[in-house]
Motif scaffolding. Sequence first.
Motif, PDB file in Angstrom:
ATOM      1  N   THR A   1      12.361 -44.936 -40.368  1.00 22.49           N
ATOM      2  CA  THR A   1      13.582 -44.435 -40.521  1.00 22.49           C
ATOM      3  C   THR A   1      13.649 -43.087 -40.542  1.00 22.49           C
ATOM      4  OG1 THR A   1      13.546 -46.290 -42.341  1.00 22.49           O
ATOM      5  CG2 THR A   1      15.132 -44.447 -42.710  1.00 22.49           C
ATOM      6  N   ILE A   2      14.703 -42.750 -39.925  1.00 25.86           N
ATOM      7  CA  ILE A   2      15.108 -41.307 -39.813  1.00 25.86           C
ATOM      8  C   ILE A   2      16.488 -40.776 -40.037  1.00 25.86           C
ATOM      9  CG2 ILE A   2      15.911 -41.532 -37.445  1.00 25.86           C
ATOM     10  CD1 ILE A   2      14.578 -38.962 -36.305  1.00 25.86           C
ATOM     11  N   GLN A   3      16.318 -39.533 -40.759  1.00 24.02           N
ATOM     12  CA  GLN A   3      17.855 -39.128 -41.036  1.00 24.02           C
ATOM     13  C   GLN A   3      18.518 -38.342 -39.928  1.00 24.02           C
ATOM     14  OE1 GLN A   3      18.334 -36.130 -44.228  1.00 24.02           O
ATOM     15  NE2 GLN A   3      19.587 -37.877 -45.475  1.00 24.02           N
ATOM     16  N   LEU A   4      19.612 -38.691 -39.595  1.00 21.52           N
ATOM     17  CA  LEU A   4      20.363 -38.260 -38.650  1.00 21.52           C
ATOM     18  C   LEU A   4      21.686 -37.351 -39.241  1.00 21.52           C
ATOM     19  CD1 LEU A   4      20.390 -40.722 -35.777  1.00 21.52           C
ATOM     20  CD2 LEU A   4      18.646 -38.704 -36.150  1.00 21.52           C
ATOM     21  N   GLY A   5      21.809 -36.217 -38.780  1.00 24.47           N
ATOM     22  CA  GLY A   5      23.074 -35.485 -39.258  1.00 24.47           C
ATOM     23  C   GLY A   5      24.226 -35.848 -38.851  1.00 24.47           C
ATOM     24  N   GLU A   6      25.431 -35.405 -39.156  1.00 23.75           N
ATOM     25  CA  GLU A   6      26.742 -35.687 -38.575  1.00 23.75           C
ATOM     26  C   GLU A   6      26.970 -34.610 -37.392  1.00 23.75           C
ATOM     27  OE1 GLU A   6      31.327 -34.861 -40.047  1.00 23.75           O
ATOM     28  OE2 GLU A   6      29.907 -35.116 -41.396  1.00 23.75           O
TER      29      GLU A   6
ATOM     30  N   GLY B  79      13.701 -38.953 -20.701  1.00 23.17           N
ATOM     31  CA  GLY B  79      15.022 -38.411 -20.700  1.00 23.17           C
ATOM     32  C   GLY B  79      15.665 -38.455 -22.097  1.00 23.17           C
ATOM     33  N   PHE B  80      16.685 -38.159 -22.236  1.00 23.08           N
ATOM     34  CA  PHE B  80      17.356 -37.875 -23.623  1.00 23.08           C
ATOM     35  C   PHE B  80      18.776 -38.645 -23.654  1.00 23.08           C
ATOM     36  CE2 PHE B  80      17.985 -34.086 -21.502  1.00 23.08           C
ATOM     37  CZ  PHE B  80      19.294 -34.059 -21.570  1.00 23.08           C
ATOM     38  N   TRP B  81      19.067 -38.806 -25.026  1.00 29.78           N
ATOM     39  CA  TRP B  81      20.420 -39.463 -25.017  1.00 29.78           C
ATOM     40  C   TRP B  81      21.289 -38.470 -25.755  1.00 29.78           C
ATOM     41  CZ3 TRP B  81      16.340 -42.359 -25.554  1.00 29.78           C
ATOM     42  CH2 TRP B  81      16.233 -43.530 -24.379  1.00 29.78           C
ATOM     43  N   LEU B  82      22.826 -38.581 -25.490  1.00 27.42           N
ATOM     44  CA  LEU B  82      23.736 -37.594 -25.988  1.00 27.42           C
ATOM     45  C   LEU B  82      24.412 -38.451 -27.013  1.00 27.42           C
ATOM     46  CD1 LEU B  82      24.682 -35.092 -23.293  1.00 27.42           C
ATOM     47  CD2 LEU B  82      23.019 -34.442 -24.947  1.00 27.42           C
ATOM     48  N   LEU B  83      24.253 -37.984 -28.225  1.00 29.23           N
ATOM     49  CA  LEU B  83      24.882 -39.026 -29.197  1.00 29.23           C
ATOM     50  C   LEU B  83      26.070 -38.122 -29.956  1.00 29.23           C
ATOM     51  CD1 LEU B  83      21.574 -40.655 -30.573  1.00 29.23           C
ATOM     52  CD2 LEU B  83      23.153 -41.377 -28.603  1.00 29.23           C
ATOM     53  N   GLN B  84      26.836 -38.999 -30.733  1.00 29.01           N
ATOM     54  CA  GLN B  84      27.769 -38.459 -31.766  1.00 29.01           C
ATOM     55  C   GLN B  84      27.720 -39.363 -32.957  1.00 29.01           C
ATOM     56  OE1 GLN B  84      30.233 -35.876 -31.195  1.00 29.01           O
ATOM     57  NE2 GLN B  84      30.585 -36.104 -33.450  1.00 29.01           N
ATOM     58  N   ASN B  85      27.354 -38.642 -34.069  1.00 32.39           N
ATOM     59  CA  ASN B  85      27.202 -39.410 -35.500  1.00 32.39           C
ATOM     60  C   ASN B  85      28.332 -39.139 -36.239  1.00 32.39           C
ATOM     61  OD1 ASN B  85      26.070 -40.749 -37.466  1.00 32.39           O
ATOM     62  ND2 ASN B  85      24.558 -39.218 -37.942  1.00 32.39           N
ATOM     63  N   PRO B  86      29.332 -39.901 -36.701  1.00 25.52           N
ATOM     64  CA  PRO B  86      30.582 -39.688 -37.206  1.00 25.52           C
ATOM     65  C   PRO B  86      30.152 -39.195 -38.754  1.00 25.52           C
ATOM     66  CG  PRO B  86      30.697 -41.819 -36.166  1.00 25.52           C
ATOM     67  CD  PRO B  86      29.247 -41.175 -36.053  1.00 25.52           C
ATOM     68  N   LYS B  87      28.651 -39.727 -39.207  1.00 23.71           N
ATOM     69  CA  LYS B  87      28.459 -39.218 -40.574  1.00 23.71           C
ATOM     70  C   LYS B  87      27.094 -39.447 -40.812  1.00 23.71           C
ATOM     71  CE  LYS B  87      29.568 -41.374 -45.243  1.00 23.71           C
ATOM     72  NZ  LYS B  87      30.042 -42.654 -46.074  1.00 23.71           N
ATOM     73  N   ALA B  88      26.631 -38.382 -41.637  1.00 19.48           N
ATOM     74  CA  ALA B  88      25.238 -38.225 -41.735  1.00 19.48           C
ATOM     75  C   ALA B  88      24.686 -39.590 -42.400  1.00 19.48           C
ATOM     76  CB  ALA B  88      24.715 -37.180 -42.613  1.00 19.48           C
ATOM     77  N   GLY B  89      23.505 -39.887 -42.263  1.00 24.65           N
ATOM     78  CA  GLY B  89      22.721 -40.947 -43.030  1.00 24.65           C
ATOM     79  C   GLY B  89      21.431 -41.416 -42.179  1.00 24.65           C
ATOM     80  N   ASP B  90      20.921 -42.226 -42.868  1.00 27.73           N
ATOM     81  CA  ASP B  90      19.549 -42.986 -42.525  1.00 27.73           C
ATOM     82  C   ASP B  90      19.727 -43.980 -41.396  1.00 27.73           C
ATOM     83  OD1 ASP B  90      18.177 -41.401 -44.302  1.00 27.73           O
ATOM     84  OD2 ASP B  90      17.839 -42.767 -45.890  1.00 27.73           O
ATOM     85  N   TYR B  91      18.870 -43.755 -40.669  1.00 29.26           N
ATOM     86  CA  TYR B  91      18.941 -44.914 -39.209  1.00 29.26           C
ATOM     87  C   TYR B  91      17.484 -45.593 -39.331  1.00 29.26           C
ATOM     88  CZ  TYR B  91      23.515 -43.630 -37.596  1.00 29.26           C
ATOM     89  OH  TYR B  91      25.027 -43.390 -37.572  1.00 29.26           O
ATOM     90  N   THR B  92      17.345 -46.779 -38.812  1.00 31.43           N
ATOM     91  CA  THR B  92      16.077 -47.549 -38.382  1.00 31.43           C
ATOM     92  C   THR B  92      16.206 -47.380 -37.011  1.00 31.43           C
ATOM     93  OG1 THR B  92      16.121 -49.046 -40.586  1.00 31.43           O
ATOM     94  CG2 THR B  92      14.871 -49.357 -38.285  1.00 31.43           C
ATOM     95  N   ILE B  93      14.915 -46.797 -36.410  1.00 31.21           N
ATOM     96  CA  ILE B  93      14.810 -46.645 -35.117  1.00 31.21           C
ATOM     97  C   ILE B  93      13.843 -47.547 -34.683  1.00 31.21           C
ATOM     98  CG2 ILE B  93      13.586 -44.410 -35.663  1.00 31.21           C
ATOM     99  CD1 ILE B  93      14.708 -43.278 -32.556  1.00 31.21           C
ATOM    100  N   GLU B  94      14.084 -48.178 -33.683  1.00 31.95           N
ATOM    101  CA  GLU B  94      12.914 -48.921 -32.787  1.00 31.95           C
ATOM    102  C   GLU B  94      12.530 -48.441 -31.484  1.00 31.95           C
ATOM    103  OE1 GLU B  94      11.579 -53.562 -31.553  1.00 31.95           O
ATOM    104  OE2 GLU B  94      13.516 -53.081 -32.246  1.00 31.95           O
ATOM    105  N   VAL B  95      11.309 -47.992 -31.196  1.00 36.46           N
ATOM    106  CA  VAL B  95      11.030 -47.917 -29.901  1.00 36.46           C
ATOM    107  C   VAL B  95      10.409 -48.983 -29.105  1.00 36.46           C
ATOM    108  CG1 VAL B  95       9.538 -46.328 -28.614  1.00 36.46           C
ATOM    109  CG2 VAL B  95      10.595 -45.562 -30.589  1.00 36.46           C
TER     110      VAL B  95
ATOM    111  N   GLN C  16      13.409 -48.531 -23.836  1.00 39.93           N
ATOM    112  CA  GLN C  16      14.701 -48.713 -24.761  1.00 39.93           C
ATOM    113  C   GLN C  16      14.419 -48.183 -26.050  1.00 39.93           C
ATOM    114  OE1 GLN C  16      16.323 -52.669 -24.366  1.00 39.93           O
ATOM    115  NE2 GLN C  16      16.564 -52.618 -22.168  1.00 39.93           N
ATOM    116  N   VAL C  17      15.579 -47.733 -26.708  1.00 37.74           N
ATOM    117  CA  VAL C  17      15.757 -47.555 -28.258  1.00 37.74           C
ATOM    118  C   VAL C  17      16.936 -48.276 -29.015  1.00 37.74           C
ATOM    119  CG1 VAL C  17      16.107 -45.444 -29.668  1.00 37.74           C
ATOM    120  CG2 VAL C  17      14.462 -45.189 -27.829  1.00 37.74           C
ATOM    121  N   ILE C  18      16.340 -48.799 -30.147  1.00 45.92           N
ATOM    122  CA  ILE C  18      17.535 -49.417 -30.906  1.00 45.92           C
ATOM    123  C   ILE C  18      17.833 -48.623 -32.226  1.00 45.92           C
ATOM    124  CG2 ILE C  18      18.276 -51.275 -32.065  1.00 45.92           C
ATOM    125  CD1 ILE C  18      16.761 -53.062 -30.100  1.00 45.92           C
ATOM    126  N   LEU C  19      18.811 -47.987 -32.305  1.00 47.26           N
ATOM    127  CA  LEU C  19      19.101 -47.206 -33.378  1.00 47.26           C
ATOM    128  C   LEU C  19      20.497 -48.024 -34.404  1.00 47.26           C
ATOM    129  CD1 LEU C  19      20.113 -43.822 -32.449  1.00 47.26           C
ATOM    130  CD2 LEU C  19      18.488 -44.271 -33.990  1.00 47.26           C
TER     131      LEU C  19
END
Length: 587
Positions: A556-561, A504-520, A581-584
């Motif tokens: 680490t992944i960069q996510l846009g606004e 599946g997938f998650w629908l997200l809203q990112n208020p500000k572009a930036g780097d995120y650590t993602i754990e699978v 699960q995924v942790i952002l």
Amino acid sequence: MPNLSRFSLAVAVIAVVFAAHAVADRPNVIVIMSDDQGGGDYGFVGNEVIRTPQLDAMHARSGYLSNFYVSPVCAPTRASLMTGRYNYRTRCVDTYVGRAMMDTDEITMAELLRDAGYRTGIYGKWHMGDNYPLRAMDQGFQDSLVHRGGGIGQPSDPIGAEGKYTDPTLFKNGEEVQMKGYCTDIYFDAAMDFIGESVKQDQSFFTYIATNAPHGPFDDVPPELYEEYREVDFTPILVNKIALKRRDQEFDKLARIAAMITNIDQNVGRLFQKLDDLDISENTIVIYLNDNGPNSNRFVGDMRGMKTHVDDGGIRSPLLFHWPAKVAADRTSAEFCAHIDILPTILDACDVDVPADHLIDGRSFLPLLTEVDPPWPTRQVAFQSHRGDVPQLYNHFAFHEDHWKLVHPSGFGKEQIDGPPRFQLYDLSQDPRQENDLADSKPELTQRLVKAYEAWFADVSSTRPENYAPPRIVIGTDHEPESVLTRQDWRHAKGKPWAAGSNGFWLLQNPKAGDYTIEVILAAGDHPAGRATVKAGGTSATIPIAADQQRGHTTTIQLGEGELKLQVDVDFGGQTQGPHQVILTRN
């Protein structure tokens, strides 16, 4: 002039004193709702096997609505209870895979009472979104102790605490906490602490206790009560005869369910003792109901049906309303009422207004319990829930007009109906078991109710643009710096939603572009080495997956606004599946 000033001051003082008395005179409010306890699981409705002495005693001294309705499954009932609106207006249309998230524009009972000066607390099950801004703590509850998802024992459980009703890991105002004791006892303990603190602060309170019992899984139940019920013959509450080889299995399941129900009952007794000890019983409203029909095909009085059914046994609940200050003991009404009526009733009792431009579908039933022969105009109320991202016209609905019931029980699990609908019509005043279908003999009435249902469906489906699009999880804020994304709120794309090979997938809203650590995070158990591909908003990254390792797969992944779709494909030698699960975490 001095005299006028003194007069004005005196008037102002009187006004303040009057307002203080008005606040002090407002009732406190406690709503208790069990999960999958059916409308027949009470001694006071004739159940001779499951023991509910405290609820029976509450019934004897409370107002009672004997013709009260809820939705066939839990999250829709919760959305209607919290908003006073049909759940199809709220985007909460199902129980999982992103369909149980409630739109944050909805105005909840907790928000209305909080803004009117009440302290608000929730204990147990929320089930309308696990991430900011969808959580109970984001929707008006100032104190919260809850589990994630639709119940303990689901994919939203914290890692390492899966399925634990005893010593569960819960979330206290958003923070993961390890608890001691049985979950239902914990919720009532926390609620009573909140009530005690509110009294100490001389502040009115709204307390919502929503147990996840007696919802499954059934392997972790109060041991002493289970041992007692293991010796019980459940034959009197079985609806269908069962083969002898299945008898022991079914009896064991019922013993576990009964143990959880009696445990809830014991806690209701403890709660009333607490109210007595605090000397606040007289002016505290206590409401008790269940969220849908029973989670097995068992006794439901003179009805038919169970959880997920739109027959009456799947959508009926007793409604106990204990308020000694205003409601006489044993005051009963058989008028048609429903979950959408609870919010306007509580606001009526607490003298709290609904915003003038805000639509409420329910009506206050308080006059039924406090007045002699109050007017109660004929009304039409609909109940519809089934699987699928978008509700379908005619699929698995019941439409009521007083004692008339138009129903199309096409099946909760079907996303589409097969062929043209075959409507059924029942006169519940004469036929509560729904055994005599009158649709063919009363075609004009049937068609009139079909047209009314169609108008209702069109109305609730046009509440907002893209009415059934799910709300988005907002990431990277101070409200929730670390977002744990689970299969509860993902949008299902492949396989059975919670099965091992699904995705599946998650629908997200990112208020500000930036780097995120993602754990699978993978489900517990053995698995080969592989790799995970993370895709979000035109960005992708690959993470090596170590064999037999559940956690620690990070990058680490960069996510846009703006709006994002996040999908993780875990590849094990050409076999692709989704993560557990995924942790952002925003860096």
